[in-house]
Design a protein around this motif. Structure first.
Motif, PDB file in Angstrom:
ATOM      1  N   VAL A   1      48.321  27.267  40.674  1.00 49.00           N
ATOM      2  CA  VAL A   1      48.048  28.297  39.399  1.00 49.00           C
ATOM      3  C   VAL A   1      48.658  28.185  38.469  1.00 49.00           C
ATOM      4  N   GLU A   2      47.816  27.509  36.883  1.00 55.04           N
ATOM      5  CA  GLU A   2      48.593  27.298  35.654  1.00 55.04           C
ATOM      6  C   GLU A   2      49.322  28.473  35.290  1.00 55.04           C
ATOM      7  N   LEU A   3      50.840  28.656  34.703  1.00 55.24           N
ATOM      8  CA  LEU A   3      51.031  30.289  34.749  1.00 55.24           C
ATOM      9  C   LEU A   3      51.237  29.591  33.207  1.00 55.24           C
ATOM     10  N   ASP A   4      51.618  30.794  32.452  1.00 51.49           N
ATOM     11  CA  ASP A   4      51.578  31.103  30.824  1.00 51.49           C
ATOM     12  C   ASP A   4      53.502  31.879  31.213  1.00 51.49           C
ATOM     13  N   TYR A   5      53.729  31.512  30.031  1.00 54.36           N
ATOM     14  CA  TYR A   5      55.040  31.927  29.928  1.00 54.36           C
ATOM     15  C   TYR A   5      55.415  33.630  29.654  1.00 54.36           C
ATOM     16  N   LEU A   6      54.545  33.936  29.466  1.00 56.14           N
ATOM     17  CA  LEU A   6      54.535  34.661  29.848  1.00 56.14           C
ATOM     18  C   LEU A   6      53.712  35.426  31.357  1.00 56.14           C
ATOM     19  N   GLN A   7      54.272  36.670  31.775  1.00 56.78           N
ATOM     20  CA  GLN A   7      53.573  37.317  33.208  1.00 56.78           C
ATOM     21  C   GLN A   7      53.893  38.262  32.641  1.00 56.78           C
ATOM     22  N   ILE A   8      52.968  39.491  32.963  1.00 48.84           N
ATOM     23  CA  ILE A   8      52.631  40.769  33.191  1.00 48.84           C
ATOM     24  C   ILE A   8      52.859  42.040  34.084  1.00 48.84           C
ATOM     25  N   PHE A   9      53.202  42.331  34.688  1.00 48.88           N
ATOM     26  CA  PHE A   9      53.210  43.453  35.763  1.00 48.88           C
ATOM     27  C   PHE A   9      53.053  44.805  35.326  1.00 48.88           C
ATOM     28  N   GLU A  10      51.698  45.537  35.354  1.00 51.42           N
ATOM     29  CA  GLU A  10      51.321  46.671  35.312  1.00 51.42           C
ATOM     30  C   GLU A  10      51.765  47.729  36.194  1.00 51.42           C
ATOM     31  N   LEU A  11      52.951  48.659  37.053  1.00 52.32           N
ATOM     32  CA  LEU A  11      53.393  49.209  37.727  1.00 52.32           C
ATOM     33  C   LEU A  11      52.719  50.626  37.836  1.00 52.32           C
ATOM     34  N   THR A  12      52.001  51.552  38.705  1.00 50.98           N
ATOM     35  CA  THR A  12      51.227  52.442  38.679  1.00 50.98           C
ATOM     36  C   THR A  12      51.758  52.908  40.309  1.00 50.98           C
ATOM     37  N   VAL A  13      51.808  54.276  41.109  1.00 52.18           N
ATOM     38  CA  VAL A  13      51.543  54.464  41.778  1.00 52.18           C
ATOM     39  C   VAL A  13      49.894  55.123  42.303  1.00 52.18           C
ATOM     40  N   SER A  14      50.139  54.742  43.509  1.00 53.90           N
ATOM     41  CA  SER A  14      48.901  54.565  44.429  1.00 53.90           C
ATOM     42  C   SER A  14      48.704  55.615  45.526  1.00 53.90           C
ATOM     43  N   ASN A  15      48.605  56.631  45.764  1.00 51.99           N
ATOM     44  CA  ASN A  15      49.142  56.967  46.814  1.00 51.99           C
ATOM     45  C   ASN A  15      49.989  56.894  47.714  1.00 51.99           C
ATOM     46  N   GLY A  16      50.991  57.057  47.084  1.00 56.91           N
ATOM     47  CA  GLY A  16      52.420  56.913  47.379  1.00 56.91           C
ATOM     48  C   GLY A  16      53.334  55.506  47.444  1.00 56.91           C
ATOM     49  N   LYS A  17      52.010  54.924  47.407  1.00 54.52           N
ATOM     50  CA  LYS A  17      52.491  52.814  47.358  1.00 54.52           C
ATOM     51  C   LYS A  17      52.866  52.662  45.457  1.00 54.52           C
ATOM     52  N   GLN A  18      52.890  51.321  45.854  1.00 58.84           N
ATOM     53  CA  GLN A  18      53.107  51.066  44.690  1.00 58.84           C
ATOM     54  C   GLN A  18      51.953  49.949  44.266  1.00 58.84           C
ATOM     55  N   ALA A  19      50.767  50.248  43.014  1.00 61.50           N
ATOM     56  CA  ALA A  19      50.087  49.484  42.707  1.00 61.50           C
ATOM     57  C   ALA A  19      50.538  48.622  41.533  1.00 61.50           C
ATOM     58  N   ILE A  20      50.176  47.795  41.594  1.00 57.24           N
ATOM     59  CA  ILE A  20      50.865  46.592  41.065  1.00 57.24           C
ATOM     60  C   ILE A  20      49.471  45.405  40.288  1.00 57.24           C
ATOM     61  N   VAL A  21      49.141  45.676  39.009  1.00 54.75           N
ATOM     62  CA  VAL A  21      48.182  44.332  38.500  1.00 54.75           C
ATOM     63  C   VAL A  21      49.413  43.617  37.506  1.00 54.75           C
ATOM     64  N   HIS A  22      49.365  42.379  38.086  1.00 52.66           N
ATOM     65  CA  HIS A  22      50.052  41.556  37.157  1.00 52.66           C
ATOM     66  C   HIS A  22      48.782  40.372  36.418  1.00 52.66           C
ATOM     67  N   ARG A  23      48.990  40.359  35.152  1.00 54.68           N
ATOM     68  CA  ARG A  23      48.141  38.973  34.908  1.00 54.68           C
ATOM     69  C   ARG A  23      49.266  38.229  33.339  1.00 54.68           C
ATOM     70  N   GLN A  24      48.090  37.412  33.088  1.00 46.88           N
ATOM     71  CA  GLN A  24      48.605  37.070  32.050  1.00 46.88           C
ATOM     72  C   GLN A  24      47.868  36.769  31.311  1.00 46.88           C
ATOM     73  N   GLU A  25      47.765  35.865  30.052  1.00 45.64           N
ATOM     74  CA  GLU A  25      46.690  35.849  28.943  1.00 45.64           C
ATOM     75  C   GLU A  25      45.411  34.093  28.603  1.00 45.64           C
ATOM     76  N   VAL A  26      47.008  33.343  29.153  1.00 43.12           N
ATOM     77  CA  VAL A  26      46.695  31.658  28.633  1.00 43.12           C
ATOM     78  C   VAL A  26      46.667  31.141  30.289  1.00 43.12           C
ATOM     79  N   PRO A  27      45.798  30.897  31.052  1.00 45.30           N
ATOM     80  CA  PRO A  27      44.594  31.645  31.069  1.00 45.30           C
ATOM     81  C   PRO A  27      44.640  32.878  31.284  1.00 45.30           C
ATOM     82  N   GLU A  28      43.856  33.055  31.164  1.00 45.72           N
ATOM     83  CA  GLU A  28      43.523  34.490  31.286  1.00 45.72           C
ATOM     84  C   GLU A  28      43.018  34.247  32.829  1.00 45.72           C
ATOM     85  N   ILE A  29      44.476  35.200  33.542  1.00 39.77           N
ATOM     86  CA  ILE A  29      44.025  35.102  35.052  1.00 39.77           C
ATOM     87  C   ILE A  29      44.563  37.265  35.521  1.00 39.77           C
ATOM     88  N   GLN A  30      44.230  37.870  36.677  1.00 37.59           N
ATOM     89  CA  GLN A  30      44.332  38.909  36.531  1.00 37.59           C
ATOM     90  C   GLN A  30      43.895  39.342  38.471  1.00 37.59           C
TER      91      GLN A  30
END
Length: 115
Positions: free
Chosen positions: A49-78
């Motif tokens: 997968v083509e990776l951008d220089y900046l990888q963004i992780f948004e961490l939240t708690v979901s029912n006692g587990k770790q929810a992770i949104v992993h995204r980047q802007e160029v190319p836009e992938i989430q």
């Protein structure tokens, strides 16, 4: 899915030997979570997968587990996943991983307010 474009045989986040973290990450982010974030980057790299220089992780708690949104802007992938943690408590936070593009400088894991 985007295919990775390599420049001179190298692409973002290829070099795993020079990975660093800010003092705040070292003090506040459990090593189990940090390792999961690096592994998510590595798994996308392995899939070419083509990776951008900046990888963004948004961490939240979901029912006692770790929810992770992993995204980047160029190319836009989430992507989104929920995982149980073995040793750490799930957290609500945002973490960045930046690849400088210079092999000797490596990659940095930091909180956005560390930037």
């Amino acid at each position: 899915m985007q295919i990775k474009v390599e420049v001179e045989g190298k692409s973002m986040f290829d070099n795993k030997s020079n990975r660093y973290m800010t003092r705040a990450i070292a003090e506040e982010l459990h090593p189990e979570i940090a390792l999961i974030l690096w592994k998510l980057i590595d798994s996308k790299n392995k899939l070419k997968v083509e990776l951008d220089y900046l990888q963004i992780f948004e961490l939240t708690v979901s029912n006692g587990k770790q929810a992770i949104v992993h995204r980047q802007e160029v190319p836009e992938i989430q992507s989104f996943l929920i995982m149980p943690l073995t040793d750490a408590e799930p957290i609500n936070s945002k973490v960045w991983c930046i690849d400088s593009g210079v092999e000797s400088e490596g990659q940095m894991m930091l909180f956005p307010n560390d930037y």
